[in-house]
Design an enzyme around this catalytic site. Structure first.
Site, short mmCIF file in Angstrom:
data_model
loop_
_atom_site.label_atom_id
_atom_site.label_comp_id
_atom_site.label_asym_id
_atom_site.label_seq_id
_atom_site.Cartn_x
_atom_site.Cartn_y
_atom_site.Cartn_z
N LYS A 1 0.88 -1.17 0.00
CA LYS A 1 0.00 0.00 0.00
C LYS A 1 0.92 1.22 0.00
O LYS A 1 1.40 1.67 1.04
CB LYS A 1 -0.91 -0.03 1.23
CG LYS A 1 -1.47 1.33 1.66
CD LYS A 1 -2.39 1.97 0.64
CE LYS A 1 -2.83 3.35 1.12
NZ LYS A 1 -1.85 4.42 0.74
N GLY B 1 6.04 5.29 8.02
CA GLY B 1 5.32 6.56 7.90
C GLY B 1 5.52 7.39 9.16
O GLY B 1 6.47 7.19 9.92
N THR C 1 0.34 8.37 12.37
CA THR C 1 -0.26 7.26 11.61
C THR C 1 0.17 5.92 12.22
O THR C 1 -0.63 4.98 12.29
CB THR C 1 0.15 7.31 10.12
OG1 THR C 1 0.19 8.66 9.69
CG2 THR C 1 -0.81 6.54 9.26
N GLY C 2 1.42 5.86 12.64
CA GLY C 2 1.90 4.64 13.29
C GLY C 2 1.05 4.29 14.50
O GLY C 2 0.70 3.12 14.73
N GLU D 1 8.37 1.70 11.18
CA GLU D 1 9.53 2.56 10.87
C GLU D 1 8.98 3.97 10.80
O GLU D 1 8.31 4.34 9.83
CB GLU D 1 10.13 2.17 9.51
CG GLU D 1 10.82 0.82 9.50
CD GLU D 1 12.19 0.85 10.16
OE1 GLU D 1 12.71 1.95 10.42
OE2 GLU D 1 12.72 -0.23 10.42
N GLU E 1 9.35 16.88 13.86
CA GLU E 1 9.90 16.49 12.57
C GLU E 1 9.28 17.38 11.49
O GLU E 1 8.05 17.40 11.33
CB GLU E 1 9.58 15.02 12.27
CG GLU E 1 10.21 14.55 10.96
CD GLU E 1 9.78 13.15 10.56
OE1 GLU E 1 8.58 12.81 10.71
OE2 GLU E 1 10.63 12.39 10.09
P1 NAD Z 1 2.09 9.03 6.61
O1 NAD Z 1 2.11 8.48 8.00
O2 NAD Z 1 1.25 10.20 6.33
O3 NAD Z 1 1.64 7.88 5.57
C1 NAD Z 1 2.35 6.67 5.45
C2 NAD Z 1 1.45 5.63 4.80
O4 NAD Z 1 0.37 5.32 5.70
C3 NAD Z 1 0.79 6.07 3.50
O5 NAD Z 1 0.79 5.00 2.59
C4 NAD Z 1 -0.63 6.41 3.93
O6 NAD Z 1 -1.57 6.29 2.90
C5 NAD Z 1 -0.86 5.36 5.00
N1 NAD Z 1 -1.90 5.64 5.99
C6 NAD Z 1 -2.37 6.85 6.38
N2 NAD Z 1 -3.33 6.70 7.31
C7 NAD Z 1 -3.46 5.37 7.54
C8 NAD Z 1 -4.26 4.58 8.40
N3 NAD Z 1 -5.14 5.12 9.23
N4 NAD Z 1 -4.11 3.24 8.37
C9 NAD Z 1 -3.21 2.67 7.55
N5 NAD Z 1 -2.42 3.36 6.69
C10 NAD Z 1 -2.54 4.70 6.69
O7 NAD Z 1 3.62 9.31 6.24
P2 NAD Z 1 4.19 10.01 4.94
O8 NAD Z 1 3.82 11.45 4.96
O9 NAD Z 1 3.89 9.22 3.74
O10 NAD Z 1 5.76 9.85 5.21
C11 NAD Z 1 6.48 10.70 6.05
C12 NAD Z 1 6.76 10.07 7.39
O11 NAD Z 1 7.32 8.77 7.22
C13 NAD Z 1 7.79 10.86 8.17
O12 NAD Z 1 7.41 10.92 9.51
C14 NAD Z 1 9.05 10.04 8.00
O13 NAD Z 1 10.01 10.23 8.99
C15 NAD Z 1 8.50 8.65 8.01
N6 NAD Z 1 9.44 7.71 7.39
C16 NAD Z 1 10.12 6.84 8.20
C17 NAD Z 1 11.04 5.98 7.64
C18 NAD Z 1 11.84 5.02 8.48
O14 NAD Z 1 12.47 4.12 7.92
N7 NAD Z 1 11.87 5.16 9.79
C19 NAD Z 1 11.25 5.99 6.26
C20 NAD Z 1 10.53 6.89 5.48
C21 NAD Z 1 9.63 7.75 6.06
#
Ligand code: NAD
Length: 484
Positions: free
Chosen positions: A178, A230, A234-235, A252, A387
């Site tokens: 996804k 993400g 969201t996590g 992550e 962040e």
């Molecule tokens: P996000 O949390 O907005 O979205 C991540 C994913 O989750 C997307 O595919 C989104 O559609 C999905 N999502 C959103 N709501 C959801 C829900 N309720 N249930 C399930 N899935 C859902 O993050 P983003 O804006 O895409 O990415 C940026 C963030 O990701 C930053 O905080 C960044 O630090 C983090 N990140 C971490 C790593 C790592 O390895 N630690 C790597 C890349 C990015």
């Protein structure tokens, strides 16, 4: 229509009739460099996701019945298909995400590396023998979960689609990807590459919003293992939803990473590392491991900041398809506005904006922002705590090591840290005290395959990129055998 537009349009409509991508509604795909719509992606619904899970369960059973050798050979074949179109997929990512093309070529190569690395580890998903008595012993065996839901962030689309599928597939699971709704094109194309090679349903993609498609994957009882990349909020939502089904979840998440600079460093090298550690060339600073908090010893702070600002000002910003471009636009408008807002927050909190934080001259369209450096940053300010996930660096200063450690650890995150010093003792003492899952000493950003990566504190649960990740996609079953 430019070559780039053709490519992206083709990619956005790439899905086979027999895939679960039957959504009747779509989401627009916007090129962040031009703000123009270049295609659409399916907005998959809960029903679409349920169909994908059904197919993944079926395909996964067949996949798990293969020998690990056969699975890995097929994945190496998939890697060869990927290599054949790597440049094309890199361009797709650049158009879709705005990340500079040189970075996306690097990502495409790195994606193939991850596939090869995990394929080479296939035989390691094995159990143990535990001796007990002459007639009784225990063995453990490792079994796949069945279906793994892989939800990914927007900043390295192809790298995540490939790299994050590799371990669960090698372990014998079916994977449903996804991708972010902001950058789904290369994931759709990667999944298409597997057609006719992997059994049906073993590698699939659902696209659309997180609230619908992502959440449906987390809530589906047929997906016992969720791996999420993400943001922290969201996590948390994913963990809560997964709790209902007691799912195994790995996370992550974000970072607010300190780069600690001792007074004995080679200043030009450290300043250059501060810039490359921001991952501007790879993702315009939209990187979880960006060195966004510079913690510089007071005695060298002025000279370090001067050098940093000179390097930041010299970065080439522009159309991310340009070979020599070092900073592209941010990936989507909502995030662009968020990052612009942080520039205002920093100023209103009393920090000094030394450079950047503006629309670059001559780039009237696109989500462009000149990389910014703030000084006079108090650790309690939002720009020092939260962040930003964009090209904004905060410089903070310290005078003694205890104060530095307190600053470094004084945020909710604990993803990465960088320590710059010529003293091995200072480096090790600092490293031991830093709350971070990954520390670079006199280095930044690069991470060879096989080095575990994962966050402490709110930056996540679990580690990826190493044998531990592969084992994390298996369930260990213990068997006690009595010789009668
Ligand atoms: P996000 O949390 O907005 O979205 C991540 C994913 O989750 C997307 O595919 C989104 O559609 C999905 N999502 C959103 N709501 C959801 C829900 N309720 N249930 C399930 N899935 C859902 O993050 P983003 O804006 O895409 O990415 C940026 C963030 O990701 C930053 O905080 C960044 O630090 C983090 N990140 C971490 C790593 C790592 O390895 N630690 C790597 C890349 C990015």
């Amino acid at each position: 229509m430019t070559l780039a537009q053709q490519d992206a349009s083709a990619a956005s409509s790439t899905h086979r009739d027999d895939t679960p991508q039957q959504a009747s509604s779509t989401l627009p795909v916007i090129n962040p460099a031009t703000e123009e719509q270049i295609g659409t992606i399916p907005a998959n619904t809960t029903t679409d996701v349920a169909a994908a899970v059904e197919r993944a369960r079926e395909g996964g059973r067949e996949w798990a019945s293969y020998s690990w050798r056969r699975r890995c050979d097929l994945l190496l074949d998939l890697g060869r298909r990927l290599a054949d179109v790597a440049d094309d997929l890199a361009l797709t990512d650049t158009i879709d995400s705005g990340n500079p093309i040189s970075g996306m070529r690097h990502d495409a190569a790195r994606a193939g590396e991850e596939l090869r690395y995990f394929s080479g580890l296939g035989g390691e998903a094995k159990g143990d023998t535990i001796p007990w008595t002459a007639s009784q012993f225990g063995v453990t065996m490792r079994e796949p979960y069945g279906v793994v839901g892989r939800i990914t962030a927007y900043n390295h689309p192809l790298l995540y689609a490939v790299g994050k599928s590799a371990a669960p597939l090698v372990a014998g699971n079916a994977v449903i990807l996804k991708p972010s709704e902001h950058t789904s094109l290369s994931t759709i194309r990667f999944v298409d590459l597997a057609a006719g090679l992997l059994p049906e349903g073993v590698l699939s993609v659902v696209t659309g919003t997180g609230a619908e498609a992502g959440n449906a994957l987390v809530e589906h009882p047929g997906v016992p293992r969720i791996a999420f990349t993400g943001g922290v909020p969201t996590g948390r939502a994913v963990l809560r939803a997964a709790a209902e089904h007691i799912k195994h979840v790995s996370l992550e998440l974000g970072g607010k990473n300190p780069m600690v600079v001792f007074p004995d460093v080679d200043l030009p090298a450290a300043a250059a590392a501060a810039v490359s550690g921001m991952n501007l060339r790879r993702s315009t600073g939209q990187s979880c491991q960006s060195t966004s908090r510079m913690l510089v010893h007071t005695s060298i702070a002025q000279e370090f900041t001067d050098r940093l600002v000179t390097l930041v000002d010299a970065l080439r910003i522009g159309d991310p398809q340009g070979d020599d471009v070092e900073v592209g636009p941010l990936s989507f408008n909502e995030h662009y506005q968020r990052v612009l807002d942080y520039v205002e927050v920093g100023k209103s909190e009393g920090a000094t904006l030394v450079t950047g934080g503006k629309r670059p001259v001559g780039l009237d369209r696109g989500y462009y922002l000149t990389p910014a450096v703030f000084t006079d940053v108090d650790p309690r300010m939002r720009i020092a705590q939260e962040e930003i996930f964009g090209p904004i660096i905060s410089v903070l200063t310290w005078t003694d090591v205890d104060q530095m450690v307190e600053l470094a650890n004084g945020v909710e995150y604990g993803l990465t840290a960088n320590v710059w010093t010529r003293s091995l003792t200072s480096a090790f003492q600092a490293t031991q005290r830093l709350d971070a899952g990954m520390v670079w000493v006199n280095g930044e950003a690069t991470r060879p395959a096989g080095v575990p990566f994962g966050g402490f504190k709110h930056s996540g649960i679990g580690q990826e990129g190493s044998l531990g990740e592969l084992l994390g996609y298996t369930r260990e079953k213990s068997v006690i055998i009595n010789l009668v």
